[in-house]
Write a protein that holds these residues in place. Structure first.
Motif, PDB file in Angstrom:
ATOM      1  N   LEU A 142       0.823  -1.207   0.000  1.00 41.58           N
ATOM      2  CA  LEU A 142       0.000   0.000   0.000  1.00 41.58           C
ATOM      3  C   LEU A 142       0.859   1.260   0.000  1.00 41.58           C
ATOM      4  CD1 LEU A 142      -2.880   1.201   0.207  1.00 41.58           C
ATOM      5  CD2 LEU A 142      -2.637   1.064   2.670  1.00 41.58           C
ATOM      6  N   THR A 143       1.856   1.307   0.880  1.00 35.39           N
ATOM      7  CA  THR A 143       2.698   2.508   0.969  1.00 35.39           C
ATOM      8  C   THR A 143       3.547   2.702  -0.281  1.00 35.39           C
ATOM      9  OG1 THR A 143       4.402   1.288   2.200  1.00 35.39           O
ATOM     10  CG2 THR A 143       2.774   2.518   3.488  1.00 35.39           C
ATOM     11  N   LYS A 144       3.811   1.633  -1.021  1.00 34.92           N
ATOM     12  CA  LYS A 144       4.563   1.731  -2.283  1.00 34.92           C
ATOM     13  C   LYS A 144       3.640   2.036  -3.463  1.00 34.92           C
ATOM     14  CE  LYS A 144       8.657   0.559  -0.718  1.00 34.92           C
ATOM     15  NZ  LYS A 144       9.696   1.522  -0.581  1.00 34.92           N
ATOM     16  N   GLY A 145       2.324   2.123  -3.215  1.00 36.29           N
ATOM     17  CA  GLY A 145       1.375   2.426  -4.282  1.00 36.29           C
ATOM     18  C   GLY A 145       1.070   1.246  -5.177  1.00 36.29           C
ATOM     19  N   ARG A 146       1.368   0.035  -4.722  1.00 37.71           N
ATOM     20  CA  ARG A 146       1.150  -1.154  -5.546  1.00 37.71           C
ATOM     21  C   ARG A 146      -0.252  -1.718  -5.416  1.00 37.71           C
ATOM     22  NH1 ARG A 146       6.804  -3.631  -3.737  1.00 37.71           N
ATOM     23  NH2 ARG A 146       8.134  -2.258  -4.950  1.00 37.71           N
ATOM     24  N   ILE A 147      -0.935  -1.403  -4.307  1.00 40.26           N
ATOM     25  CA  ILE A 147      -2.305  -1.879  -4.113  1.00 40.26           C
ATOM     26  C   ILE A 147      -3.157  -0.780  -3.504  1.00 40.26           C
ATOM     27  CG2 ILE A 147      -1.659  -4.319  -3.788  1.00 40.26           C
ATOM     28  CD1 ILE A 147      -2.158  -3.886  -0.752  1.00 40.26           C
ATOM     29  N   GLU A 148      -4.460  -0.922  -3.674  1.00 39.69           N
ATOM     30  CA  GLU A 148      -5.440  -0.126  -2.942  1.00 39.69           C
ATOM     31  C   GLU A 148      -6.204  -1.099  -2.070  1.00 39.69           C
ATOM     32  OE1 GLU A 148      -8.132   2.245  -5.222  1.00 39.69           O
ATOM     33  OE2 GLU A 148      -6.529   3.021  -6.484  1.00 39.69           O
ATOM     34  N   ILE A 149      -6.323  -0.775  -0.784  1.00 36.45           N
ATOM     35  CA  ILE A 149      -7.026  -1.666   0.118  1.00 36.45           C
ATOM     36  C   ILE A 149      -7.666  -0.864   1.244  1.00 36.45           C
ATOM     37  CG2 ILE A 149      -4.995  -2.174   1.547  1.00 36.45           C
ATOM     38  CD1 ILE A 149      -6.100  -5.119   1.638  1.00 36.45           C
ATOM     39  N   GLU A 150      -8.839  -1.288   1.653  1.00 37.88           N
ATOM     40  CA  GLU A 150      -9.523  -0.781   2.841  1.00 37.88           C
ATOM     41  C   GLU A 150      -9.707  -1.965   3.760  1.00 37.88           C
ATOM     42  OE1 GLU A 150     -10.590   1.849   4.403  1.00 37.88           O
ATOM     43  OE2 GLU A 150     -11.867   3.097   3.171  1.00 37.88           O
ATOM     44  N   ILE A 151      -9.359  -1.808   5.026  1.00 42.92           N
ATOM     45  CA  ILE A 151      -9.482  -2.890   5.995  1.00 42.92           C
ATOM     46  C   ILE A 151     -10.352  -2.413   7.155  1.00 42.92           C
ATOM     47  CG2 ILE A 151      -8.256  -4.450   7.541  1.00 42.92           C
ATOM     48  CD1 ILE A 151      -5.755  -3.964   5.788  1.00 42.92           C
ATOM     49  N   PHE A 152     -11.349  -3.221   7.491  1.00 39.64           N
ATOM     50  CA  PHE A 152     -12.223  -2.939   8.622  1.00 39.64           C
ATOM     51  C   PHE A 152     -12.224  -4.141   9.547  1.00 39.64           C
ATOM     52  CE2 PHE A 152     -13.885  -0.572   5.034  1.00 39.64           C
ATOM     53  CZ  PHE A 152     -14.077   0.684   5.574  1.00 39.64           C
ATOM     54  N   LYS A 153     -12.105  -3.910  10.842  1.00 39.32           N
ATOM     55  CA  LYS A 153     -12.176  -4.975  11.830  1.00 39.32           C
ATOM     56  C   LYS A 153     -13.611  -5.078  12.335  1.00 39.32           C
ATOM     57  CE  LYS A 153     -10.638  -6.494  16.335  1.00 39.32           C
ATOM     58  NZ  LYS A 153     -11.995  -6.705  16.815  1.00 39.32           N
ATOM     59  N   VAL A 154     -14.102  -6.310  12.459  1.00 39.84           N
ATOM     60  CA  VAL A 154     -15.414  -6.536  13.054  1.00 39.84           C
ATOM     61  C   VAL A 154     -15.274  -6.298  14.553  1.00 39.84           C
ATOM     62  CG1 VAL A 154     -17.250  -8.214  13.477  1.00 39.84           C
ATOM     63  CG2 VAL A 154     -16.069  -8.177  11.260  1.00 39.84           C
ATOM     64  N   LEU A 155     -16.116  -5.448  15.085  1.00 40.32           N
ATOM     65  CA  LEU A 155     -16.036  -5.054  16.488  1.00 40.32           C
ATOM     66  C   LEU A 155     -16.163  -6.269  17.406  1.00 40.32           C
ATOM     67  CD1 LEU A 155     -15.842  -2.597  18.389  1.00 40.32           C
ATOM     68  CD2 LEU A 155     -18.335  -2.528  18.383  1.00 40.32           C
ATOM     69  N   GLY A 156     -15.183  -6.440  18.304  1.00 44.23           N
ATOM     70  CA  GLY A 156     -15.226  -7.494  19.310  1.00 44.23           C
ATOM     71  C   GLY A 156     -14.897  -8.888  18.807  1.00 44.23           C
ATOM     72  N   GLU A 157     -14.445  -9.030  17.557  1.00 49.61           N
ATOM     73  CA  GLU A 157     -14.132 -10.344  17.002  1.00 49.61           C
ATOM     74  C   GLU A 157     -12.755 -10.326  16.352  1.00 49.61           C
ATOM     75  OE1 GLU A 157     -17.095 -12.030  14.409  1.00 49.61           O
ATOM     76  OE2 GLU A 157     -18.724 -11.083  15.522  1.00 49.61           O
ATOM     77  N   ARG A 158     -12.184 -11.501  16.187  1.00 51.21           N
ATOM     78  CA  ARG A 158     -10.917 -11.649  15.462  1.00 51.21           C
ATOM     79  C   ARG A 158     -11.244 -11.891  13.990  1.00 51.21           C
ATOM     80  NH1 ARG A 158      -5.977 -14.230  18.179  1.00 51.21           N
ATOM     81  NH2 ARG A 158      -5.933 -13.013  20.074  1.00 51.21           N
ATOM     82  N   ARG A 159     -11.892 -10.913  13.398  1.00 46.57           N
ATOM     83  CA  ARG A 159     -12.319 -11.024  12.009  1.00 46.57           C
ATOM     84  C   ARG A 159     -12.192  -9.655  11.370  1.00 46.57           C
ATOM     85  NH1 ARG A 159     -18.017 -11.849   9.939  1.00 46.57           N
ATOM     86  NH2 ARG A 159     -18.556 -11.449  12.104  1.00 46.57           N
ATOM     87  N   LEU A 160     -11.703  -9.640  10.144  1.00 44.58           N
ATOM     88  CA  LEU A 160     -11.538  -8.402   9.386  1.00 44.58           C
ATOM     89  C   LEU A 160     -12.188  -8.564   8.027  1.00 44.58           C
ATOM     90  CD1 LEU A 160      -7.733  -8.200  10.035  1.00 44.58           C
ATOM     91  CD2 LEU A 160      -9.368  -6.637  11.046  1.00 44.58           C
ATOM     92  N   TYR A 161     -12.653  -7.452   7.483  1.00 51.38           N
ATOM     93  CA  TYR A 161     -13.097  -7.420   6.096  1.00 51.38           C
ATOM     94  C   TYR A 161     -12.130  -6.546   5.324  1.00 51.38           C
ATOM     95  CZ  TYR A 161     -17.584  -9.445   7.413  1.00 51.38           C
ATOM     96  OH  TYR A 161     -18.572 -10.279   7.881  1.00 51.38           O
ATOM     97  N   GLY A 162     -11.687  -7.040   4.190  1.00 50.84           N
ATOM     98  CA  GLY A 162     -10.814  -6.273   3.320  1.00 50.84           C
ATOM     99  C   GLY A 162     -11.490  -6.040   1.981  1.00 50.84           C
ATOM    100  N   PHE A 163     -11.229  -4.882   1.405  1.00 51.24           N
ATOM    101  CA  PHE A 163     -11.719  -4.528   0.077  1.00 51.24           C
ATOM    102  C   PHE A 163     -10.524  -4.032  -0.708  1.00 51.24           C
ATOM    103  CE2 PHE A 163     -15.230  -4.089   2.966  1.00 51.24           C
ATOM    104  CZ  PHE A 163     -16.318  -4.585   2.271  1.00 51.24           C
ATOM    105  N   THR A 164     -10.290  -4.583  -1.877  1.00 50.72           N
ATOM    106  CA  THR A 164      -9.123  -4.185  -2.655  1.00 50.72           C
ATOM    107  C   THR A 164      -9.463  -4.083  -4.132  1.00 50.72           C
ATOM    108  OG1 THR A 164      -6.800  -4.702  -3.133  1.00 50.72           O
ATOM    109  CG2 THR A 164      -8.271  -6.569  -2.881  1.00 50.72           C
ATOM    110  N   CYS A 165      -8.795  -3.153  -4.809  1.00 51.97           N
ATOM    111  CA  CYS A 165      -8.914  -2.975  -6.261  1.00 51.97           C
ATOM    112  C   CYS A 165      -7.606  -3.438  -6.889  1.00 51.97           C
ATOM    113  CB  CYS A 165      -9.112  -1.507  -6.625  1.00 51.97           C
ATOM    114  SG  CYS A 165     -10.543  -0.738  -5.896  1.00 51.97           S
ATOM    115  N   LYS A 166      -7.689  -4.046  -8.053  1.00 53.57           N
ATOM    116  CA  LYS A 166      -6.480  -4.451  -8.755  1.00 53.57           C
ATOM    117  C   LYS A 166      -6.145  -3.450  -9.848  1.00 53.57           C
ATOM    118  CE  LYS A 166      -8.632  -7.491 -12.189  1.00 53.57           C
ATOM    119  NZ  LYS A 166      -8.286  -6.729 -13.371  1.00 53.57           N
ATOM    120  N   LYS A 167      -4.915  -3.502 -10.302  1.00 50.02           N
ATOM    121  CA  LYS A 167      -4.484  -2.676 -11.436  1.00 50.02           C
ATOM    122  C   LYS A 167      -5.099  -3.260 -12.712  1.00 50.02           C
ATOM    123  CE  LYS A 167      -1.400  -0.401  -8.910  1.00 50.02           C
ATOM    124  NZ  LYS A 167      -1.708   0.873  -8.383  1.00 50.02           N
TER     125      LYS A 167
END
Length: 195
Positions: A142-167
């Motif tokens: 992400l910091t190198k500009g190679r990907i776009e990603i949004e990460i959200f953590k589910v409140l109170g759980e060990r679970r995350l949702y990620g959203f990413t766009c490809k080139k």
């Protein structure tokens, strides 16, 4: 200033009888209209009669109003999942963890939605090692500009949702390879398109 409240709203169309223009597409369009510009992101899950939307609001009444209006249309199941931003979770690891101010935008129309979750088949220590490695890889890309990603953590759980766009020149499998994804924690990948 207080932190924005975040929610993932999932709406799945259960029935459409085709009478009087009652189709899955008309119901998807109706739900999309109700959500309007109140959500930060609004996606149709490709190949499914389902919409997901990410809300970032100052007051949860916005989400309640949208949910009530969609449910009153009588055609879908609605699930609301409270979320927090990835950075909030990072703070729990203390000052020695990687702290980044990540950009929060997705510019592509076609997006991959995936879940990262603790699998009871592995220990929590193994999960943390796999997650730390994957997180560092994602942040580096992400910091190198190679990907776009949004990460959200589910409140109170060990679970995350990620959203990413490809080139445009990448295929999805190559794009995901950038994350050094581990099968044991990355799950339920779905292609979605912005609506």
């Amino acid at each position: 200033m207080s932190e924005l409240l975040q929610f993932l709203l999932s709406m799945e169309i259960k029935e459409a009888n085709g009478e009087n223009g009652d189709t899955v597409e008309s119901k998807i369009n109706g739900a999309s209209y109700v959500i309007g510009d109140k959500a930060k992101y609004k996606f149709r899950v490709i190949g499914e009669a389902k919409i997901i939307a990410i809300f970032e609001v100052k007051n949860y009444s916005v989400v309640n109003m949208v949910t009530s209006e969609i449910i009153s249309m009588g055609f879908c199941n609605v699930t609301c999942t409270p979320l927090t931003h990835f950075e909030s979770w990072q703070k729990l690891f203390g000052p020695s963890s990687f702290q980044y101010n990540l950009p929060h935008t997705l510019s592509g129309n076609d997006v991959l939605w995936f879940e990262v979750a603790y699998d009871h088949g592995i220990s929590s220590e193994k999960f943390e090692i796999l997650w730390e490695r994957g997180t560092q890889s994602m942040i580096h890309q992400l910091t190198k500009g190679r990907i776009e990603i949004e990460i959200f953590k589910v409140l109170g759980e060990r679970r995350l949702y990620g959203f990413t766009c490809k080139k445009p020149y990448e295929d999805w499998e190559t794009h995901l390879w950038n994350f050094q994804a581990e099968d044991k924690i990355y799950k339920n990948a779905k292609l979605v398109t912005e609506i």
